[in-house]
Design an enzyme around this catalytic site. Structure first.
Site, PDB file in Angstrom:
ATOM      1  N   CYS A 140      54.005  86.525  44.356  1.00  0.00           N
ATOM      2  CA  CYS A 140      55.437  86.788  44.174  1.00  0.00           C
ATOM      3  C   CYS A 140      56.132  85.727  43.333  1.00  0.00           C
ATOM      4  CB  CYS A 140      56.122  86.953  45.536  1.00  0.00           C
ATOM      5  SG  CYS A 140      56.110  85.477  46.594  1.00  0.00           S
ATOM      6  N   HIS A 191      59.051  84.454  50.494  1.00  0.00           N
ATOM      7  CA  HIS A 191      58.849  85.549  49.536  1.00  0.00           C
ATOM      8  C   HIS A 191      60.032  85.603  48.587  1.00  0.00           C
ATOM      9  CE1 HIS A 191      56.866  89.164  48.123  1.00  0.00           C
ATOM     10  NE2 HIS A 191      58.007  89.849  48.224  1.00  0.00           N
ATOM     11  N   HIS A 209      58.716  93.224  42.906  1.00  0.00           N
ATOM     12  CA  HIS A 209      58.051  92.027  43.419  1.00  0.00           C
ATOM     13  C   HIS A 209      56.548  92.225  43.467  1.00  0.00           C
ATOM     14  CE1 HIS A 209      57.863  93.503  47.874  1.00  0.00           C
ATOM     15  NE2 HIS A 209      58.102  94.526  47.093  1.00  0.00           N
TER      16      HIS A 209
END
Length: 238
Positions: A140, A191, A209
């Site tokens: 990510c 994240h 993502h």
């Protein structure tokens, strides 16, 4: 003259815009070019085609000298070719395999989050690999790092450092190109993803993502567990 960066996994440099052979070279074209499939589809004669000059890898820098009908005449500055051009290897690339960097009065690149989002979208379908930073696997924060690197902007490698490098945006005020950050609620960031649309009237949000759950780079609505762990949004402004 503009500076650009290769955003395709592999970009083939052609002798002229009409050099690609219909059908034969289709896999080598487009923002998500597939060099492996392209080479696999060539016979012995096809592999000797002189309309191909060289190939550029993702992240290579070029100078754009001319743009015509979706093609750019470039100089690949990282591949010296003194007999052709003292600056690098000259040839033609599809414009959709490049991210163009605008500069302000010769200064640093102008930061355009929408351009970074466009660069990141070229990675859709790439496998998720923890720690990955290549077309064969990416994570990510690697996706965010590379998307901005393609614009000539250095972003930190890890998601927590990326949050520290952005300007906070109140939730509800985010816009495409901003970043969503997620964490377990203890102040850490676990994240990160690109905002792809303003929040919808029903409160739903969408992002692009590198998703460990889906094992791919995808664009999707925030799933319930993402909504529950959303800790903020940020904008790259410097």
């Amino acid at each position: 003259m503009k500076i650009a960066t290769v955003t395709a996994p592999v970009a083939t440099l052609w002798s002229r815009p009409d050099a690609p052979r219909p059908g034969v070279d289709a896999a080598a074209l487009g923002p998500c070019s597939d060099a492996r499939s392209w080479v696999a589809g060539l016979d012995d004669t096809g592999r000797m085609y002189t309309g191909v000059l060289t190939q550029l890898l993702h992240g290579e820098q070029v100078l754009i000298e001319e743009v015509r009908d979706g093609w750019a005449r470039v100089v690949a500055t990282e591949q010296p070719a003194a007999k052709l051009d003292p600056r690098g290897y000259p040839g033609w690339l599809p414009l959709d395999q490049l991210s163009v960097r605008e500069t302000a009065d010769g200064g640093p690149p102008v930061i355009d989050p929408l351009a970074a989002l466009a660069a990141a979208r070229a990675w859709r379908g790439t496998p998720y690999v923890w720690g990955g930073l290549t077309p064969y696997g990416i994570d990510c924060s690697g996706l965010v790092h590379l998307a901005y690197r393609q614009l000539g902007v250095t972003m930190p490698r890890d998601a927590d450092d990326q949050r520290a490098a952005t300007t906070d945006v109140p939730l509800g005020g985010e816009r495409p190109g901003d970043l969503y950050f997620f964490g377990p609620g203890d102040g850490t960031v676990a994240h990160v993803g690109f905002v792809t649309a303003p929040p919808h009237p029903d409160g739903s949000r969408h992002m692009l993502h590198a998703c460990g759950d889906a094992h791919l780079v995808i664009e999707e609505p925030l799933r319930p567990h993402r909504v529950a762990t959303l800790i903020g949004a940020g904008r790259v402004t410097r």
